[in-house]
Scaffold this motif. Sequence first.
Motif, PDB file in Angstrom:
ATOM      1  N   ASP A 281       0.838  -1.194   0.000  1.00 34.05           N
ATOM      2  CA  ASP A 281       0.000   0.000   0.000  1.00 34.05           C
ATOM      3  C   ASP A 281       0.879   1.252   0.000  1.00 34.05           C
ATOM      4  OD1 ASP A 281      -1.574   2.258   1.328  1.00 34.05           O
ATOM      5  OD2 ASP A 281      -3.133   0.744   1.061  1.00 34.05           O
TER       6      ASP A 281
ATOM      7  N   TRP B 181       0.617   3.400   3.269  1.00 33.04           N
ATOM      8  CA  TRP B 181       1.423   2.780   4.316  1.00 33.04           C
ATOM      9  C   TRP B 181       2.910   3.014   4.069  1.00 33.04           C
ATOM     10  CZ3 TRP B 181       4.283  -1.985   3.435  1.00 33.04           C
ATOM     11  CH2 TRP B 181       4.839  -2.543   4.595  1.00 33.04           C
TER      12      TRP B 181
ATOM     13  N   PHE C 269       2.534  -4.389  11.639  1.00 33.06           N
ATOM     14  CA  PHE C 269       1.089  -4.167  11.788  1.00 33.06           C
ATOM     15  C   PHE C 269       0.681  -2.934  10.977  1.00 33.06           C
ATOM     16  CE2 PHE C 269       2.772  -6.002  15.744  1.00 33.06           C
ATOM     17  CZ  PHE C 269       2.066  -7.208  15.782  1.00 33.06           C
TER      18      PHE C 269
ATOM     19  N   GLN D  93      -1.991  -1.785   9.979  1.00 30.46           N
ATOM     20  CA  GLN D  93      -3.204  -1.086  10.388  1.00 30.46           C
ATOM     21  C   GLN D  93      -2.927   0.041  11.381  1.00 30.46           C
ATOM     22  OE1 GLN D  93      -6.341  -1.228   9.183  1.00 30.46           O
ATOM     23  NE2 GLN D  93      -5.324  -2.496   7.633  1.00 30.46           N
TER      24      GLN D  93
ATOM     25  N   LEU E 244      -2.905   2.540   8.770  1.00 29.67           N
ATOM     26  CA  LEU E 244      -4.026   2.556   7.817  1.00 29.67           C
ATOM     27  C   LEU E 244      -5.395   2.618   8.481  1.00 29.67           C
ATOM     28  CD1 LEU E 244      -2.744  -0.104   5.239  1.00 29.67           C
ATOM     29  CD2 LEU E 244      -2.592   2.385   5.100  1.00 29.67           C
ATOM     30  N   TRP E 245      -5.476   2.347   9.781  1.00 25.19           N
ATOM     31  CA  TRP E 245      -6.790   2.303  10.415  1.00 25.19           C
ATOM     32  C   TRP E 245      -7.503   3.649  10.345  1.00 25.19           C
ATOM     33  CZ3 TRP E 245      -8.076   5.167  14.850  1.00 25.19           C
ATOM     34  CH2 TRP E 245      -9.377   4.958  15.303  1.00 25.19           C
TER      35      TRP E 245
ATOM     36  N   HIS F 279      -8.693   4.811   6.785  1.00 23.81           N
ATOM     37  CA  HIS F 279      -9.789   3.940   6.346  1.00 23.81           C
ATOM     38  C   HIS F 279     -11.083   4.271   7.109  1.00 23.81           C
ATOM     39  CE1 HIS F 279      -7.027   0.544   4.606  1.00 23.81           C
ATOM     40  NE2 HIS F 279      -7.020   1.646   3.890  1.00 23.81           N
TER      41      HIS F 279
END
Length: 440
Positions: free
Chosen positions: A364, A367, A426, A428, A431-432, A435
């Motif tokens: 990504d 990221w 991790f 995320q 990216l959490w 998103h």
Amino acid sequence: MSYELIAILMFSAMMLMLMTGQRVFGAIGFVGAAAAMLLWGTGGSDIPFSAAMKLMKWYPLLTLPMFIFMGYVLSESRIADDLYRMFHVWMGPVRGGLAIGTIGLMVLISAMNGLSVAGMAIGATIALPELLRRGYDKTMVTGVIQAGSSLGILVPPSVVLVLYAMIARQPVGQLWLAGVVPGLMMAGLFVLYIAIRCHFQPRLGPVLPAEERDIPLSEKLSLLRAGLLPLGIFAAMMVPFVNGWTSLVESSAIGAMTAFLAAVLKRRMTREVFETSVRQTLAISCMFMWIILAALGFGAVFDGLGAVRAIEDLFTEQLGLSPWMILILMQLSFIVMGTFLDDTAMLVIVAPLYVPLVQALGFDLIWYGVLYTITTQIAYMTPPFGYNLFLMRAMAPPSISIHDIYRSIVPFVAVMVIALALVMAFPQIALWLPHAVYSK
């Protein structure tokens, strides 16, 4: 001549020009434009022209001068002084409290001005003398200021992430949101390290004397209000954007206008402050625009050569490296380049190769933008020629030697490597938030 050899020659020519002291945008832009003309004749002139038109049409670029202006207004009007006074009073009773407060100061400075140099300048001129005067260990506090200032290119509004967004063709808003949690996590790890070390070695960060801590509650609350003003400006700018009420450009305008009004209301918007803020904004905005223009032209030639596909084939097919091994090698190359280049130079030199390669490997790009910023933060602080090391040497008092500066960053680099490993393991973490916001 093969396209692979042409790509190598382009990189070699660019590095040779940089070693002669040429400006980054001049070296990159000249090599890109010259290669286009030599490869495709007069038609090659369309490449730099097309890059200029693409730059002029990129609407989010308007955020760049807005955020730079906001940062300079807040720093030149000495609102940062109020911030440090707040941390001084509220964190003084804690072991290592002023060092912990300095990290908090750096986080808020990063939210005011997306450049690490600004945090370094404010930390070295405001925090460092106070910490030394109160008996803090000079080696530890030198590392604190260097580590804290590095947050400026990760915590939004990061100017470097705007540059990455343009080159990687990714949304600026998502990149900024992706930097929030890793930036706060890294700041939290710095605070945890300082607290643990000062708990076991109290002499490194003594508490403030009682006479300095015993001030009326009303004065403490007054300092709290003054110190939290930049946080209020940041909230006024980011809350409408996160909730979808304003666009990114509109939010940047809100931030710049709110900072200007705050300086006026506090009677600190003098002619000198305004003129300095405008001049610095113009200078830095023009510098970044030239760099972006040069990188776009250079990258267009690479796309035309198909060099990215050739490099991908070399790594994956001929050498048999896995995508993760290639990614780690790319991050190590940033640390090596960081010994003699700043973050923007590192990005524009390798972006034409790395960004398409990262995408081809299936990672990504949002990221990866966070990984890039954390890695360049580490490169800034890695001896023998880390960029931040020399900035600190120029700003620190004579009592702090270059040996002290080198020793000071060792534990903080270790903490940053841990943060980098966590974000890599991790994704995320980065990216959490984007998103969650953009899925609304």
